[in-house]
Design a protein around this motif. Structure first.
Motif, PDB file in Angstrom:
ATOM      1  N   GLU A 186      -5.142  -2.321  -4.642  1.00 17.90           N
ATOM      2  CA  GLU A 186      -5.575  -0.727  -5.196  1.00 17.90           C
ATOM      3  C   GLU A 186      -6.279  -0.183  -4.085  1.00 17.90           C
ATOM      4  O   GLU A 186      -5.945   1.075  -3.584  1.00 17.90           O
ATOM      5  CB  GLU A 186      -6.645  -1.084  -6.171  1.00 17.90           C
ATOM      6  N   TYR A 187      -6.942  -0.806  -3.143  1.00 20.18           N
ATOM      7  CA  TYR A 187      -7.379  -0.495  -1.762  1.00 20.18           C
ATOM      8  C   TYR A 187      -6.370   0.243  -0.919  1.00 20.18           C
ATOM      9  O   TYR A 187      -6.297   1.011  -0.314  1.00 20.18           O
ATOM     10  CB  TYR A 187      -8.521  -1.386  -1.197  1.00 20.18           C
ATOM     11  N   ALA A 188      -5.430  -0.940  -0.874  1.00 21.11           N
ATOM     12  CA  ALA A 188      -4.365  -0.603   0.043  1.00 21.11           C
ATOM     13  C   ALA A 188      -3.449   0.431  -0.444  1.00 21.11           C
ATOM     14  O   ALA A 188      -3.092   1.307   0.329  1.00 21.11           O
ATOM     15  CB  ALA A 188      -3.442  -1.787  -0.012  1.00 21.11           C
ATOM     16  N   PHE A 189      -3.339   0.658  -1.790  1.00 20.85           N
ATOM     17  CA  PHE A 189      -2.550   1.816  -2.215  1.00 20.85           C
ATOM     18  C   PHE A 189      -3.184   3.231  -1.884  1.00 20.85           C
ATOM     19  O   PHE A 189      -2.681   4.349  -1.672  1.00 20.85           O
ATOM     20  CB  PHE A 189      -2.243   1.482  -3.841  1.00 20.85           C
ATOM     21  N   GLU A 190      -4.676   3.268  -1.952  1.00 21.27           N
ATOM     22  CA  GLU A 190      -5.548   4.273  -1.793  1.00 21.27           C
ATOM     23  C   GLU A 190      -5.182   4.827  -0.390  1.00 21.27           C
ATOM     24  O   GLU A 190      -5.162   5.870  -0.146  1.00 21.27           O
ATOM     25  CB  GLU A 190      -6.839   4.104  -2.205  1.00 21.27           C
ATOM     26  N   TYR A 191      -5.040   3.863   0.816  1.00 15.04           N
ATOM     27  CA  TYR A 191      -4.996   4.283   2.024  1.00 15.04           C
ATOM     28  C   TYR A 191      -3.461   4.267   2.214  1.00 15.04           C
ATOM     29  O   TYR A 191      -3.227   4.317   3.641  1.00 15.04           O
ATOM     30  CB  TYR A 191      -5.922   3.035   2.879  1.00 15.04           C
ATOM     31  N   GLY A 192      -2.441   4.063   1.298  1.00 11.76           N
ATOM     32  CA  GLY A 192      -1.181   4.301   1.840  1.00 11.76           C
ATOM     33  C   GLY A 192      -0.513   3.022   2.453  1.00 11.76           C
ATOM     34  O   GLY A 192       0.677   3.317   3.089  1.00 11.76           O
ATOM     35  N   GLN A 193      -1.083   1.957   2.295  1.00  9.90           N
ATOM     36  CA  GLN A 193      -0.572   0.680   2.988  1.00  9.90           C
ATOM     37  C   GLN A 193       0.514   0.108   2.153  1.00  9.90           C
ATOM     38  O   GLN A 193       1.163  -1.036   2.577  1.00  9.90           O
ATOM     39  CB  GLN A 193      -1.600  -0.095   3.422  1.00  9.90           C
ATOM     40  N   ASN A 194       0.367   0.216   0.933  1.00  9.03           N
ATOM     41  CA  ASN A 194       1.504  -0.492  -0.003  1.00  9.03           C
ATOM     42  C   ASN A 194       1.869   0.687  -1.261  1.00  9.03           C
ATOM     43  O   ASN A 194       1.329   1.737  -1.305  1.00  9.03           O
ATOM     44  CB  ASN A 194       1.240  -1.672  -0.464  1.00  9.03           C
ATOM     45  N   THR A 195       2.841   0.155  -1.974  1.00  9.95           N
ATOM     46  CA  THR A 195       3.247   1.109  -3.120  1.00  9.95           C
ATOM     47  C   THR A 195       2.446   0.498  -4.651  1.00  9.95           C
ATOM     48  O   THR A 195       1.852  -0.575  -4.483  1.00  9.95           O
ATOM     49  CB  THR A 195       4.625   0.903  -3.197  1.00  9.95           C
ATOM     50  N   LYS A 196       2.753   1.150  -5.505  1.00 14.41           N
ATOM     51  CA  LYS A 196       2.077   1.285  -6.858  1.00 14.41           C
ATOM     52  C   LYS A 196       2.825  -0.374  -7.280  1.00 14.41           C
ATOM     53  O   LYS A 196       2.008  -0.985  -8.165  1.00 14.41           O
ATOM     54  CB  LYS A 196       2.806   2.184  -7.866  1.00 14.41           C
ATOM     55  N   LEU A 197       4.153  -0.908  -7.012  1.00 16.94           N
ATOM     56  CA  LEU A 197       4.595  -2.105  -7.457  1.00 16.94           C
ATOM     57  C   LEU A 197       3.814  -3.411  -6.947  1.00 16.94           C
ATOM     58  O   LEU A 197       3.634  -4.137  -7.903  1.00 16.94           O
ATOM     59  CB  LEU A 197       5.899  -2.037  -6.850  1.00 16.94           C
ATOM     60  N   ASP A 198       2.796  -3.113  -5.803  1.00 17.47           N
ATOM     61  CA  ASP A 198       2.266  -4.307  -5.556  1.00 17.47           C
ATOM     62  C   ASP A 198       0.957  -4.441  -6.570  1.00 17.47           C
ATOM     63  O   ASP A 198       0.557  -5.442  -6.824  1.00 17.47           O
ATOM     64  CB  ASP A 198       1.631  -4.126  -4.262  1.00 17.47           C
ATOM     65  N   ILE A 199       0.418  -3.374  -6.853  1.00 18.23           N
ATOM     66  CA  ILE A 199      -0.799  -3.539  -8.054  1.00 18.23           C
ATOM     67  C   ILE A 199      -0.013  -3.823  -9.348  1.00 18.23           C
ATOM     68  O   ILE A 199      -0.719  -4.667  -9.943  1.00 18.23           O
ATOM     69  CB  ILE A 199      -1.140  -1.943  -8.309  1.00 18.23           C
ATOM     70  N   LEU A 200       1.014  -3.518  -9.647  1.00 23.39           N
ATOM     71  CA  LEU A 200       1.591  -3.732 -10.948  1.00 23.39           C
ATOM     72  C   LEU A 200       2.056  -5.459 -10.987  1.00 23.39           C
ATOM     73  O   LEU A 200       1.874  -6.107 -11.828  1.00 23.39           O
ATOM     74  CB  LEU A 200       3.056  -3.236 -11.234  1.00 23.39           C
TER      75      LEU A 200
END
Length: 451
Positions: A186-200
């Motif tokens: 979630e932190y990485a997604f907020e900073y644009g380092q990964n996609t929503k797929l990693d959270i899922l």
């Protein structure tokens, strides 16, 4: 997507609640053994059988003591009598009158004791008494076998509880790692380092780890209830178990194996049965010999007779004493004694053959148990090393994952490999210990060692 996320939150909350209770008291192996020996139904029944056998082997049940019988009796008789004298005349030449006796009461009382004692019966009593003593010792061995089997059952369930306890800890650890992945994703997604797929992907892994943990906890609860059944205590009794396992040194095991024939409970039972069959032959042979016995009695009798037409009433008191000896010799009984002796000899021969068969089977079982134990011990050592290897691999994979050099799928695979290695090591550890206990039972040392 939202449905997966909500399910994950629910499972995480449920697991958080279930792990928030106070620590259960530890049920040690020694305490579990003590409870089983005191409360287990099968062991209680076996001990009652031993008590019956102990009563049977008493001299009171062997026929060595005399028999003393007391008896007493009383009778009462009342008569109304009319005596006629047809054709008889008195001194005056008149017909002789009838004689009437009403309420003529007669009473008889008797009491006495009789003593009977067999001095010699062909030694049948002696060998029967010795046979009863051997049967008592056989029953003790049967009770010991029941206790050994119950303890094996106890530790089979106890170690299953221990294994599942360790598995719960492993799944708890896996769940914590997966939760941490969600936070990082979630932190990485907020900073644009990964996609929503990693959270899922992280949420799916948390869901799977939560389900694995719930299943492991359910299995642990069921195993604890199984242990409560063996211990004969409340099914809802809660406790923790000792997960430390110590193995007996090989040198000590070799000493146990060397003396197995003197201590194996199955072999000891065959020896007792052989001795009982030997006494059965001697008991049967006693039919060829005579029986000599003594008897004596003492009695008192009182007869109170009413008066009659010709005699006055009388009271008779009698004291009597009787002493006697007897010799009984069945010179020919149609051959039944000879048949009993022949059959007893055949039964003895069969028991001797059975002993040899059991000796061979015990030797085989010990060799098999030793090989199984060595194999499981080797597997446990390999699994221990495998856990170390996977721990190092997982630590490296975590570093690489945090640096973004490997994908979440590769990191998850390293986590699964570690989880499998840890659960396999837990299984191998308790399988090896159970194999050791089975070997100890075959060598007759299960009740003589500290676990």
């Amino acid at each position: 997507m939202r449905r997966i996320y909500l399910t994950t939150l629910f499972l995480v909350a449920l697991l958080g609640i279930s792990t928030g209770f106070a620590q259960d008291p530890v049920l040690s192996k020694q305490e579990a053994m003590k409870l089983a020996l005191e409360n287990n139904f099968g062991i209680k029944v076996a001990r009652n059988q031993v008590e019956i056998a102990e009563n049977n082997q008493s001299i009171l049940n062997a026929g060595f003591l005399p028999t003393l019988t007391a008896n007493a009796g009383a009778t009462y008789n009342r008569d109304d009598i009319v005596v006629e004298f047809p054709g008889q005349f008195d001194e005056n030449g008149q017909p002789r009158p009838d004689f009437e006796l009403n309420k003529a009461e007669a009473q008889r009382f008797n009491t006495g004791i009789t003593l009977d004692y067999t001095l010699f019966d062909g030694l049948g009593r002696l060998y029967n008494y010795k046979s009863l003593q051997e049967q008592y010792q056989l029953t003790e061995l049967q009770a010991r076998e029941t206790i050994e089997n119950t303890l094996l059952q106890l530790f089979s369930v106890y170690f299953e509880v221990a294994r599942l306890t360790e598995n719960v800890n492993v799944f708890n650890q896996a769940l914590r790692i997966s939760r941490d992945r969600i936070t990082r994703a979630e932190y990485a997604f907020e900073y644009g380092q990964n996609t929503k797929l990693d959270i899922l992907n992280a949420q799916v892994d948390v869901t799977n780890d939560s389900i694995n943990l719930l299943n492991a906890k359910q299995q642990l609860a069921n195993a604890k209830r199984d242990l409560n059944v063996v211990l004969n205590q409340n099914l809802n009794e809660t406790f923790a178990v000792d997960t430390v396992v110590n193995f007996i040194p090989r040198l000590e095991l070799d000493e146990f194996i060397a003396t197995a024939k003197e201590n194996n409970v199955a072999l000891l039972q065959t020896e007792k049965n052989l001795k009982i069959n030997e006494y059965d032959i001697k008991v049967s042979r006693s039919g060829y010999l005579p029986s000599i016995g003594l008897s004596g009695s003492y009695g008192w009798n009182l007869n109170q007779n009413p008066p009659s037409a010709f005699f006055p009433g009388t009271n008779n008191t009698t004291f009597n004493m009787n002493l006697g000896a007897r010799l009984t010799w069945n010179l020919f009984d149609g051959g039944s004694t000879a048949i009993r002796v022949k059959n007893a000899k055949i039964a003895f021969e069969n028991q001797d053959l059975l002993k040899k068969q059991i000796e061979l089977e015990v030797d085989r079982d010990i060799l098999n148990a030793l090989n199984i134990y060595e194999n499981r011990l080797a597997i446990y050592a390999i699994q221990e090393q495998n856990v170390i290897t996977n721990e190092n691999n997982f630590a490296r994979s975590r570093e690489q994952f945090q640096l973004g050099r490997i994908t979440s799928i590769e990191f998850r695979q390293a986590q699964i490999n570690l989880l499998n290695a840890q659960t396999n090591k837990n299984l191998a550890k308790y399988d090896a210990k159970l194999a050791e206990l089975q070997l100890l039972q075959l060598t007759g040392q299960l009740l003589n060692i500290e676990l």
